[in-house]
Motif scaffolding. Structure first.
Motif, PDB file in Angstrom:
ATOM      1  N   PHE A   1       9.496 -20.532 -48.176  1.00 30.05           N
ATOM      2  CA  PHE A   1      10.752 -21.135 -48.504  1.00 30.05           C
ATOM      3  C   PHE A   1      10.942 -20.541 -49.875  1.00 30.05           C
ATOM      4  O   PHE A   1      12.148 -20.178 -50.103  1.00 30.05           O
ATOM      5  CB  PHE A   1      10.715 -22.640 -48.602  1.00 30.05           C
ATOM      6  CG  PHE A   1      12.010 -23.247 -49.207  1.00 30.05           C
ATOM      7  CD1 PHE A   1      12.967 -23.535 -48.213  1.00 30.05           C
ATOM      8  CD2 PHE A   1      12.183 -23.354 -50.541  1.00 30.05           C
ATOM      9  CE1 PHE A   1      14.357 -24.160 -48.733  1.00 30.05           C
ATOM     10  CE2 PHE A   1      13.392 -24.056 -51.132  1.00 30.05           C
ATOM     11  CZ  PHE A   1      14.356 -24.142 -50.242  1.00 30.05           C
ATOM     12  N   PHE A   2      10.348 -20.615 -50.794  1.00 27.13           N
ATOM     13  CA  PHE A   2      10.376 -19.920 -52.155  1.00 27.13           C
ATOM     14  C   PHE A   2      10.424 -18.385 -52.140  1.00 27.13           C
ATOM     15  O   PHE A   2      11.275 -17.831 -53.231  1.00 27.13           O
ATOM     16  CB  PHE A   2       9.386 -20.525 -53.018  1.00 27.13           C
ATOM     17  CG  PHE A   2       9.482 -22.009 -53.277  1.00 27.13           C
ATOM     18  CD1 PHE A   2      10.477 -22.557 -53.877  1.00 27.13           C
ATOM     19  CD2 PHE A   2       8.584 -22.692 -52.735  1.00 27.13           C
ATOM     20  CE1 PHE A   2      10.509 -24.107 -53.906  1.00 27.13           C
ATOM     21  CE2 PHE A   2       8.452 -24.134 -52.964  1.00 27.13           C
ATOM     22  CZ  PHE A   2       9.337 -24.670 -53.586  1.00 27.13           C
TER      23      PHE A   2
ATOM     24  N   TRP B   1      20.108 -20.792 -50.774  1.00 25.20           N
ATOM     25  CA  TRP B   1      18.858 -20.306 -49.895  1.00 25.20           C
ATOM     26  C   TRP B   1      19.202 -19.717 -48.564  1.00 25.20           C
ATOM     27  O   TRP B   1      18.603 -18.716 -47.996  1.00 25.20           O
ATOM     28  CB  TRP B   1      17.837 -21.501 -49.603  1.00 25.20           C
ATOM     29  CG  TRP B   1      16.850 -21.130 -48.925  1.00 25.20           C
ATOM     30  CD1 TRP B   1      15.625 -20.578 -49.565  1.00 25.20           C
ATOM     31  CD2 TRP B   1      16.361 -21.166 -47.493  1.00 25.20           C
ATOM     32  NE1 TRP B   1      14.596 -20.495 -48.358  1.00 25.20           N
ATOM     33  CE2 TRP B   1      15.190 -20.658 -47.299  1.00 25.20           C
ATOM     34  CE3 TRP B   1      17.482 -21.506 -46.472  1.00 25.20           C
ATOM     35  CZ2 TRP B   1      14.704 -20.542 -45.985  1.00 25.20           C
ATOM     36  CZ3 TRP B   1      16.787 -21.268 -45.115  1.00 25.20           C
ATOM     37  CH2 TRP B   1      15.483 -21.029 -44.960  1.00 25.20           C
ATOM     38  N   THR B   2      20.119 -20.245 -47.760  1.00 25.19           N
ATOM     39  CA  THR B   2      20.748 -19.722 -46.578  1.00 25.19           C
ATOM     40  C   THR B   2      21.213 -18.398 -46.620  1.00 25.19           C
ATOM     41  O   THR B   2      20.874 -17.722 -45.630  1.00 25.19           O
ATOM     42  CB  THR B   2      21.598 -20.885 -45.885  1.00 25.19           C
ATOM     43  OG1 THR B   2      21.228 -22.185 -45.960  1.00 25.19           O
ATOM     44  CG2 THR B   2      22.170 -20.391 -44.748  1.00 25.19           C
TER      45      THR B   2
ATOM     46  N   VAL C   1       6.673 -15.645 -54.790  1.00 18.86           N
ATOM     47  CA  VAL C   1       6.728 -17.001 -54.769  1.00 18.86           C
ATOM     48  C   VAL C   1       7.068 -17.577 -55.867  1.00 18.86           C
ATOM     49  O   VAL C   1       7.981 -18.473 -56.269  1.00 18.86           O
ATOM     50  CB  VAL C   1       5.573 -17.582 -54.109  1.00 18.86           C
ATOM     51  CG1 VAL C   1       5.476 -19.250 -54.073  1.00 18.86           C
ATOM     52  CG2 VAL C   1       5.553 -17.142 -52.609  1.00 18.86           C
ATOM     53  N   PHE C   2       6.313 -17.219 -57.117  1.00 20.83           N
ATOM     54  CA  PHE C   2       6.586 -17.646 -58.342  1.00 20.83           C
ATOM     55  C   PHE C   2       8.137 -17.340 -58.956  1.00 20.83           C
ATOM     56  O   PHE C   2       8.761 -18.255 -59.489  1.00 20.83           O
ATOM     57  CB  PHE C   2       5.380 -16.905 -59.577  1.00 20.83           C
ATOM     58  CG  PHE C   2       5.719 -17.177 -60.655  1.00 20.83           C
ATOM     59  CD1 PHE C   2       5.125 -18.290 -61.352  1.00 20.83           C
ATOM     60  CD2 PHE C   2       6.691 -16.546 -61.577  1.00 20.83           C
ATOM     61  CE1 PHE C   2       5.257 -18.683 -62.512  1.00 20.83           C
ATOM     62  CE2 PHE C   2       6.694 -16.658 -62.909  1.00 20.83           C
ATOM     63  CZ  PHE C   2       5.985 -17.831 -63.567  1.00 20.83           C
TER      64      PHE C   2
ATOM     65  N   ILE D   1      13.784 -19.413 -59.460  1.00 19.29           N
ATOM     66  CA  ILE D   1      15.287 -19.263 -59.087  1.00 19.29           C
ATOM     67  C   ILE D   1      15.732 -20.553 -58.383  1.00 19.29           C
ATOM     68  O   ILE D   1      16.627 -21.150 -58.801  1.00 19.29           O
ATOM     69  CB  ILE D   1      15.568 -18.034 -58.118  1.00 19.29           C
ATOM     70  CG1 ILE D   1      15.131 -16.722 -59.029  1.00 19.29           C
ATOM     71  CG2 ILE D   1      16.967 -17.942 -57.700  1.00 19.29           C
ATOM     72  CD1 ILE D   1      16.355 -16.637 -60.158  1.00 19.29           C
ATOM     73  N   CYS D   2      14.878 -21.178 -57.615  1.00 20.88           N
ATOM     74  CA  CYS D   2      15.254 -22.417 -56.855  1.00 20.88           C
ATOM     75  C   CYS D   2      15.485 -23.437 -57.993  1.00 20.88           C
ATOM     76  O   CYS D   2      16.271 -24.146 -57.919  1.00 20.88           O
ATOM     77  CB  CYS D   2      13.943 -22.815 -56.098  1.00 20.88           C
ATOM     78  SG  CYS D   2      14.239 -24.188 -55.027  1.00 20.88           S
ATOM     79  N   LEU D   3      14.478 -23.389 -59.015  1.00 19.36           N
ATOM     80  CA  LEU D   3      14.563 -24.535 -59.778  1.00 19.36           C
ATOM     81  C   LEU D   3      15.665 -24.305 -60.815  1.00 19.36           C
ATOM     82  O   LEU D   3      16.344 -25.147 -61.230  1.00 19.36           O
ATOM     83  CB  LEU D   3      13.316 -24.803 -60.644  1.00 19.36           C
ATOM     84  CG  LEU D   3      12.122 -25.283 -59.710  1.00 19.36           C
ATOM     85  CD1 LEU D   3      10.908 -25.243 -60.648  1.00 19.36           C
ATOM     86  CD2 LEU D   3      12.315 -26.632 -59.378  1.00 19.36           C
TER      87      LEU D   3
END
Length: 367
Positions: free
Chosen positions: A289-290, A352-353, A9-10, A15-17
């Motif tokens: 999600f993450f 993400w998809t 998750v971390f 990566i998301c940010l």
């Protein structure tokens, strides 16, 4: 060895940010927390890159257990191969599509002499290589001592051979000597690379810290006592960074030693919060999600960068880039700042998809 969801998750959160801050609809209208500090100082965005290096170090905590049954040549060969691949992918990312649009609307080849040598993935590659070598040969105590030498030595070099300004820092001097002005980043108005060769040295410490923390977490599992120690150490590092900033300013572009201490402290606190929310509460928080990003981190990051490059390159009506066209037609009506943020979030969700589909098919792409 059991995987720890908090570490995935971390990594995924990082990566998301990364994708969100790298792809605003309009760079001129971006909320301040989503911008890097112009020089000295710190913003939430400045935490993203060092956190990725910290996550690279976390991964070593699992990898090192598999090194014991392999020869030095086999381990070194794999480390070197991965380093070269990541470095090459980063270098090509700044060169592709090898041509650029001219003022007359024609395409012109971009020669090697005008390409940027260093960059984000290149720094990841170099830090991965040096971090792996140190982790392979040194004990935990020696890693701490080595990190201290790197941070103090870097401080001494920048103090002795220049100053802490954009124009006069020793990092820029070294890069100009080794690569020449034409191969450096020009985004700050003069030849200066925020992923410079010399400033990669303190960045190695982010990887080392990630390894030591990751090893601490996975050895014997986690409990409230271990979590309390992590929080105390993380808080202590924030205090050290605050006082070090008085003489060696926190600066992401120079990757100062105080910046390293600050970001490691923040990452320890953030990881502690994630561990608490996932492993130590009766009703764990759903961070799935993450986690999707964390399963294929490097691939999704590369996808986001190459997709953005392609959208900037493709022209609509011969003048406007596809990237700007989609933003103007689909998001600018929301308002400058919120429209720019909405575009970045939509772009992130697209990436993400792809990650969700890969995870569903149990496809995990490793370099």
């Amino acid at each position: 060895m059991k995987r720890f969801k908090a570490l995935d998750v971390f990594r995924g959160l990082t990566i998301c940010l990364m994708i969100v801050v790298n792809t605003p609809g309009d760079h001129l209208f971006t909320f301040a927390p989503l911008l890097h500090a112009k020089w000295h100082g710190f913003t939430p965005t400045d935490l993203v890159f060092p956190s990725f290096l910290f996550a690279v170090g976390n991964a070593f905590a699992f990898v090192k257990t598999r090194w014991g049954d392999k020869s030095l040549s086999e381990v070194f060969g794999k480390i070197l191969k991965r380093t070269l691949i990541i470095f090459l992918l980063g270098y090509l990312m700044y060169w592709i599509p090898f041509v650029s649009w001219t003022d007359t609307g024609d395409l012109a080849f971009v020669p090697f002499s005008e390409t940027r040598i260093l960059g984000v993935l290149q720094r990841i590659a170099l830090c991965y290589f040096m971090g792996a070598i140190m982790i392979y040969f040194l004990t935990n105590r020696q890693l701490l001592i080595g990190s201290g030498i790197l941070l103090l030595g870097y401080w001494l070099l920048l103090y002795a051979f220049g100053d802490y300004t954009l124009e006069g820092n020793f990092v820029r001097t070294i890069d100009q000597f080794v690569f020449g002005d034409a191969h450096l980043y020009m985004g700050d108005g003069i030849p200066f690379d925020p992923e410079g060769l010399l400033s990669t040295l303190p960045a190695i410490c982010n990887v080392i810290a990630g390894y030591l923390v990751g090893k601490y977490v996975i050895d014997g599992g986690v409990d409230f006592k271990k979590l309390a120690k992590m929080l105390m150490v993380g808080t202590g590092l924030l205090i050290v960074a605050y006082f070090w900033d008085l003489s060696f300013p926190v600066n992401k572009k120079l990757w100062t030693s105080s910046f390293v201490v600050l970001t490691v402290g923040m990452d320890m606190i953030l990881l502690s919060v994630l561990i608490y929310g996932i492993d130590l509460v009766r009703k764990p928080v759903n961070f799935n999600f993450f986690e999707i990003f964390g399963k294929n981190p490097l691939f999704i990051y590369l996808l986001s960068e190459y997709l953005a490059i392609g959208m900037h390159f493709v022209r609509v009506d011969g003048e406007q880039s596809l990237f700007n066209y989609i933003y103007e037609k689909g998001f600018s009506w929301i308002g400058h700042y919120f429209g720019s943020l909405a575009f970045a979030l939509a772009f992130m969700l697209l990436c993400w998809t792809v990650g969700w589909w890969l995870n569903k098919k149990k496809i995990y792409i490793k370099v």
